[in-house]
Structures are given as C-alpha cells and as structure tokens.
Enzyme design. Structure first.
Site, mmCIF file in Angstrom:
data_model
loop_
_atom_site.group_PDB
_atom_site.id
_atom_site.type_symbol
_atom_site.label_atom_id
_atom_site.label_comp_id
_atom_site.label_asym_id
_atom_site.label_seq_id
_atom_site.Cartn_x
_atom_site.Cartn_y
_atom_site.Cartn_z
ATOM 1 N NE ARG A 102 6.826 -19.017 -16.655
ATOM 2 C CZ ARG A 102 6.570 -20.517 -17.606
ATOM 3 N NH1 ARG A 102 6.383 -20.068 -19.219
ATOM 4 N NH2 ARG A 102 6.987 -20.936 -17.734
ATOM 5 C CE LYS A 161 2.295 -2.808 -2.226
ATOM 6 N NZ LYS A 161 1.697 -2.091 -0.570
ATOM 7 C CD GLU A 201 -7.856 2.908 2.281
ATOM 8 O OE1 GLU A 201 -6.383 3.725 2.256
ATOM 9 O OE2 GLU A 201 -7.787 1.952 2.029
ATOM 10 C CE LYS A 248 -1.725 2.735 -3.981
ATOM 11 N NZ LYS A 248 -3.047 1.540 -3.656
ATOM 12 C CD GLU A 298 4.792 -0.963 0.184
ATOM 13 O OE1 GLU A 298 3.485 -1.020 0.030
ATOM 14 O OE2 GLU A 298 4.624 -1.763 1.840
ATOM 15 N NE ARG A 330 3.099 1.389 -3.391
ATOM 16 C CZ ARG A 330 2.619 0.634 -4.444
ATOM 17 N NH1 ARG A 330 2.731 0.164 -6.015
ATOM 18 N NH2 ARG A 330 1.393 -0.081 -4.582
ATOM 19 C CG ASN A 332 1.959 0.136 3.804
ATOM 20 O OD1 ASN A 332 1.052 -0.578 3.270
ATOM 21 N ND2 ASN A 332 3.278 -0.462 3.381
ATOM 22 C CG HIS A 354 -3.670 -0.008 4.945
ATOM 23 N ND1 HIS A 354 -3.977 0.910 4.826
ATOM 24 C CD2 HIS A 354 -4.333 -0.522 4.424
ATOM 25 C CE1 HIS A 354 -4.012 1.870 4.270
ATOM 26 N NE2 HIS A 354 -5.306 0.422 3.639
ATOM 27 C CG HIS A 402 -4.077 -4.844 6.024
ATOM 28 N ND1 HIS A 402 -2.970 -4.900 5.470
ATOM 29 C CD2 HIS A 402 -4.868 -4.514 5.102
ATOM 30 C CE1 HIS A 402 -3.106 -4.567 4.285
ATOM 31 N NE2 HIS A 402 -4.582 -4.199 4.188
ATOM 32 C CG HIS A 462 -9.699 -2.132 3.031
ATOM 33 N ND1 HIS A 462 -8.334 -2.732 3.578
ATOM 34 C CD2 HIS A 462 -8.912 -1.253 2.520
ATOM 35 C CE1 HIS A 462 -7.366 -2.570 3.003
ATOM 36 N NE2 HIS A 462 -7.880 -1.370 2.671
HETATM 37 N N1 LIG Z 1 -4.558 -3.251 -4.552
HETATM 38 C C1 LIG Z 1 -3.641 -2.826 -4.129
HETATM 39 O O1 LIG Z 1 -3.439 -1.331 -3.427
HETATM 40 C C2 LIG Z 1 -4.804 -2.097 -2.539
HETATM 41 C C3 LIG Z 1 -5.480 -1.226 -1.472
HETATM 42 C C4 LIG Z 1 -6.238 -0.355 -0.721
HETATM 43 C C5 LIG Z 1 -7.045 -1.416 -0.502
HETATM 44 N N2 LIG Z 1 -7.181 -3.056 -1.660
HETATM 45 C C6 LIG Z 1 -7.899 -4.407 -1.305
HETATM 46 O O2 LIG Z 1 -9.332 -3.461 -1.966
HETATM 47 C C7 LIG Z 1 -10.066 -4.607 -0.842
HETATM 48 C C8 LIG Z 1 -11.440 -3.643 -0.650
HETATM 49 O O3 LIG Z 1 -12.123 -3.130 -1.829
HETATM 50 P P1 LIG Z 1 -13.892 -1.951 -1.447
HETATM 51 O O4 LIG Z 1 -14.086 -1.110 -0.429
HETATM 52 O O5 LIG Z 1 -14.095 -2.036 -3.613
HETATM 53 O O6 LIG Z 1 -14.444 -3.688 -1.461
HETATM 54 P P2 LIG Z 1 -15.657 -4.525 -2.512
HETATM 55 O O7 LIG Z 1 -14.501 -4.881 -4.260
HETATM 56 O O8 LIG Z 1 -16.056 -5.709 -1.593
HETATM 57 O O9 LIG Z 1 -16.256 -3.942 -2.618
HETATM 58 C C9 LIG Z 1 -17.516 -3.115 -2.144
HETATM 59 C C10 LIG Z 1 -18.565 -3.683 -1.652
HETATM 60 O O10 LIG Z 1 -19.675 -2.051 -3.389
HETATM 61 C C11 LIG Z 1 -19.789 -3.142 -3.561
HETATM 62 N N3 LIG Z 1 -19.790 -2.773 -5.290
HETATM 63 C C12 LIG Z 1 -18.886 -1.555 -5.425
HETATM 64 N N4 LIG Z 1 -18.890 -0.995 -6.628
HETATM 65 C C13 LIG Z 1 -20.241 -0.616 -6.249
HETATM 66 C C14 LIG Z 1 -21.369 -0.163 -7.369
HETATM 67 N N5 LIG Z 1 -20.551 0.847 -8.150
HETATM 68 N N6 LIG Z 1 -22.971 -0.108 -7.325
HETATM 69 C C15 LIG Z 1 -22.685 -0.905 -5.984
HETATM 70 N N7 LIG Z 1 -22.290 -1.873 -5.230
HETATM 71 C C16 LIG Z 1 -20.867 -1.725 -5.777
HETATM 72 C C17 LIG Z 1 -19.020 -4.365 -3.578
HETATM 73 O O11 LIG Z 1 -19.961 -5.309 -4.715
HETATM 74 C C18 LIG Z 1 -18.672 -4.672 -2.403
HETATM 75 O O12 LIG Z 1 -19.851 -5.686 -1.906
HETATM 76 C C19 LIG Z 1 -9.895 -5.417 0.184
HETATM 77 O O13 LIG Z 1 -10.101 -6.069 -0.457
HETATM 78 C C20 LIG Z 1 -8.525 -4.211 0.324
HETATM 79 O O14 LIG Z 1 -7.542 -5.341 0.382
HETATM 80 C C21 LIG Z 1 -6.455 -2.769 -2.386
#
Ligand SMILES: NC(=O)c1ccc[n+]([C@@H]2O[C@H](COP(=O)([O-])OP(=O)(O)OC[C@H]3O[C@@H](n4cnc5c(N)ncnc54)[C@H](O)[C@@H]3O)[C@@H](O)[C@H]2O)c1
Length: 474
Positions: free
Chosen positions: A242, A264, A306, A344, A354, A358, A362, A365, A369, A381
């Site tokens: 939990r 999130k 972003e 942010k 949200e 907040r 989006n 997005h 998305h 993304h």
């Molecule tokens: N929770 C939230 O508020 C929120 C906000 C925005 C995005 N997201 C989510 O985040 C995700 C996208 O995140 P992302 O773009 O980081 O994608 P990701 O986690 O897939 O990372 C991108 C790629 O870069 C590589 N990588 C990461 N750091 C590295 C480093 N230092 N050196 C070498 N390679 C590296 C990873 O292995 C991956 O292949 C999506 O699923 C999106 O929905 C969540």
C-alpha cells in the site's frame, strides 16, 4: 550588529561574524543569510564557496534606501546624510559584489519570487502540497551522493534499484556502490528500454523483485532512468504494501524537467497511454546533469520539447533560450533545467491534484498522447508533444484564443531544435481522433484542451467544437 560595531569596532564584529560562519556544522543543509560585508574577508568567502553556493542579492540603490529606511535596523556603517552613507558603501564594494557568479537583482521582486529565483540558482527546491514536502536537487555530480542524501531525509533500506538495460548498464553499478557505501543493502532490476516497459506485466516483475529484495514498509525503491522507469517504478512503489518510499534519479532531460516532478505515476493499456496510475510523489528527486553526457541526440531534443512547453506556459526567458537551439543548452544545461523545473514546481504546488491550473502542463499532450499511441510508439513522447503543441496552438488560434502568430512562433522554435511539427503521413486523422477519445483529460465524454492565449497565459479545460475537422485539415 549595530551595538557591537559601536561598542567594539568593525574589526571585532567581523572576527565574530567569521567565527560564527565557519563554526556552522557543514553536514547540515541550510540557507544562510549573510550581511553585505561578510564575504569581503577572503577566508570567509573561500569557506562559503567551498561548502555551498553563494547567491549575491542586489537591488537598485533607491530600492535599498527605501528598504533600509523602513526596516528599523541600526546600521552604523551606512549612517550619515540621507542615503549618502549607503551610496558610498555601494561604490566601495561594487567590484566585490560584481565578482560573484550568481547575482539576483531583487529590485522588482516580491520576497516569494526572489526566493523562487534563488532556488534555481541553488539547484535546490522544496516541493509542497502533496503529502510530506520533499527535496528536488539539481546538482552536477550529485548522483554519487545518493546514499548520504537518502540517509539525510530518513530513508531506509533494503533498496531495490530499478533501471532500464541501457541506463542500468552504464550507471547501475556505481549507483549501487554509492548506496552500499552508505549502508543500504541493494538489489537491482533491469527493465527493457522504451515505452513498452510501461505495462501491467512489468508491475508483476517489479512487485516480485521488491518481495525478493526483502523490502518492508520502511524500505526504499530507487528509480534510475528516464520517464518510463520513473513512471512504472513509481507506480510499483505506490502499490507495494500500500505504498513504500521511492527516490527518483532521472537520467533523461525529459525526466529531469518533467516526468520526475509532480508525483504522477502510471502504466499504459493497449487502448492508451497512462490510463492506470496514481499520485505518489518520490521522497527525493536527485537530477545530475552530468549523466546527460551519454544521452542520445534524439532524447535531448525530446527533452527540449517539454522545456519549450514550460517556456510557453510560464517563462518567456526560458523560451528565449530555446530559440538559440540545442547546442548552447547542451554545453551548459543546469540553468535551463532549473528554470524549466521551476515552472512545473510552481504549478504543482498551486494545484497538486490537477483540479485547475496544473492542467496547463497538458499543453500539447491531448494530441501528443494520442499521436504517440496512433504511431505505435515510433514517435518518442517528446516528439509527439512537439507536434501536439503546434496543432493545439493552431486550434487555439482558430477559436480566437491565441494571440496572432503564437502557433507559428512555437512551431519555428521547435523546428529550430530539430523537432517534428506536423502529423506524420500514414497516421490517419480517424485513428488519431479515436485515440484522443481515450484521453484521460475527457470530462463528461468531451475532450478538453489546455491552450495558450499568449506566452505565460494558459486556458485550461477548453472545449473546442469541431476539433476533429480541424485535425483532418492537418
Ligand atoms: N509522470 C509524469 O508526470 C510524466 C511527465 C512527462 C512524461 N512522462 C512519461 O515519461 C516517458 C518518457 O520519458 P523519457 O523520454 O525519459 O523516455 P525513456 O524513459 O524511454 O528514456 C528515453 C531513452 O533514453 C535512454 N536514456 C535515458 N537516460 C539516458 C542516459 N543518461 N544515457 C543514455 N541513455 C539514456 C533510455 O534507455 C531510453 O531508451 C513517457 O512514458 C511519458 O508518458 C511522465
């Protein structure tokens, strides 16, 4: 101060001030407010710059005169004819004040805004509003101090360190060692890289690893990776027993400026992105820009999408940086990351769950998305959000909301960063509209958008009649 200087002289006062400063326990984190003369002493300055970050607060001399006249504190060093003493002192010290690398002009800033700017300079934010407040640190080289930082906020072991194979392969071992050196027993789990890891069966693997690692309610999950690892590992931490504590070490630019902030966590379903999730903030976010050295170009650009979004939402100066393209940011990313984080953090503190403001985050997005999903994740993304921002800014212009030229300006900044700005051929408007129908931001069955009026001013929960037709026009 006034009393000591009048009675014993300035030299004695400075000696006492220096020994008070250097007697502070250096292992405790603190903000220390110093007087304007403290760091004239070379030894004091060396101590302050060695043990922390010095931000020199300045203001126009008229502003200072006004503040000093009204604060009622006795200051013998600037006593004299109206304002004369202050002006003399400022002239004498002008070179000294100009010699600090972080300067913050507070002339036109209310104290709260000045404090927020100082947080960017310090690379240290305290996020409030959603459960216990927690620290967000932005610190080049900081990943190595993960162990002591976790201990200092009372986090316990054992630790399961979750990463993807790419990031874990590079950084997993040193981070695990840093944790072990601080006394945390560590086991590791590596996920496949990419969005496909954000699915229900990954959760089953994660829960299993948490059980096998012997974690209890006093233990900690550490997520080391991009937004994918943070989202799915955070969700596992939220649901295991939990809810256990977790720490986020974001390693992609996108995760540093966006995904690691705001609590999130989520996984995707075959029907759409992030359809199952909970709010469960990490207890600590430690972003180390040095880890970005190995980030592929494409991922840098995704993070910039972003950052542009945060600029449009609330920081004109940040957007101006984005106009300069990727290279200058890449050479020295810390300030840009800090500014983007600050936008942010301000929004999530104002509206943690949200319910209103907040939702500005989006922007781009709703379309983004759906595009990510309709393109079956061939678009990253950040790329999908880039296209989404342009399309949504055009929607805002079409309904007379956005200032003329805003959509073109956003589009030009994004393409200058090497990001896509048009819906790729092969994605049918019908599929896109279908995917948008599954968006979480629907209310009463209607799609809602977060749209810009102008830089720094957003409208949330906007219904756009006929958005399907506008999409079809490309
Ligand atoms: N929770 C939230 O508020 C929120 C906000 C925005 C995005 N997201 C989510 O985040 C995700 C996208 O995140 P992302 O773009 O980081 O994608 P990701 O986690 O897939 O990372 C991108 C790629 O870069 C590589 N990588 C990461 N750091 C590295 C480093 N230092 N050196 C070498 N390679 C590296 C990873 O292995 C991956 O292949 C999506 O699923 C999106 O929905 C969540």
């Amino acid at each position: 101060m006034g009393e000591i200087i009048r009675r014993d002289g300035e030299a004695v006062f400075r000696q006492r001030e220096a020994s008070a400063l250097m007697g502070l326990p250096s292992e405790d984190e603190a903000v220390i407010a110093l007087g304007g003369g403290t760091l004239l002493d070379a030894e004091c300055r060396a101590f302050a710059e060695r043990t922390g970050t010095v931000v020199c607060l300045t203001a126009r001399s008229e502003t200072l005169e006004h503040r000093l006249r009204t604060d009622g504190i006795d200051r013998p060093l600037i006593a004299g004819a109206d304002g004369e003493g202050l002006r003399r002192l400022l002239a004498k010290r002008s070179e000294h004040y100009a010699s600090f690398s972080h300067e913050l002009d507070t002339s036109d800033l209310p104290p709260q805004d000045a404090a927020r700017r100082a947080e960017i300079a310090f690379g240290a934010f305290r996020v409030r509003g959603m459960g216990p407040a927690y620290n967000v640190r932005l610190e080049p080289g900081g990943a190595a101090s993960i162990g002591p930082r976790m201990a200092s906020v009372g986090l316990g072991g054992p630790v399961v360190l979750v990463s993807d194979r790419t990031v874990g392969g590079r950084y997993g071992r040193p981070i695990a060692r840093a944790l072990e050196d601080a006394g945390f027993p560590v086991s590791q789990l590596l996920l496949p890289p990419g969005e496909t890891a954000k699915r229900p069966d990954t959760l089953a693997r994660l829960w299993r690893a948490l059980l096998d690692g012997g974690l209890d309610r006093g233990s900690t999950l550490v997520a080391l990776g991009g937004g994918v690892v943070g989202d799915v590992a955070g969700f596992a931490a939220a649901t295991f027993l939990r809810g256990i504590a977790w720490v986020d070490l974001p390693t992609s630019l996108l995760a540093m400026v966006d995904a690691s902030l705001g609590g999130k966590t989520a996984i995707d379903l075959p029907q759409g992105k992030n359809l199952v999730g909970v709010f469960h903030p990490p207890r600590l976010v430690l972003a180390d820009p040095d880890l970005l050295r190995t980030l592929p170009d494409r991922e840098w650009r995704c993070g910039m999408a972003e950052i542009v979004k945060h600029g449009v939402i609330g920081d004109e100066a940040l957007l101006a940086r984005c106009r300069g393209g990727l290279d200058p940011v890449r050479r020295d990313p810390a300030e840009t990351i800090g500014r983007a984080m600050a936008v942010k953090i301000r929004l999530i503190e104002a509206d943690p769950w949200e319910q209103g403001a907040r939702a500005a985050l989006n922007f781009g997005h709703t379309i983004g998305h759906a595009l990510e999903h309709a393109a079956r994740f061939r678009l990253r993304h950040g790329e999908a959000v880039s296209i989404g921002m342009v399309v949504e800014a055009r929607l805002a212009a079409r309904i007379g909301l956005a200032q003329a030229g805003l959509a073109e300006e956003v589009s030009s900044i994004l393409s200058g960063l090497g990001l896509p700005t048009t819906i790729p051929q092969g994605i049918r408007p019908k599929d896109l509209a279908g995917a948008i129908g599954f968006d979480k931001k629907r209310r009463n069955g209607e799609v809602r958008f977060a749209l810009p009026r102008r830089v720094g001013e957003m409208e949330v929960g906007v219904r756009v009649d006929g958005w399907q037709e506008i999409l079809g026009e490309g």
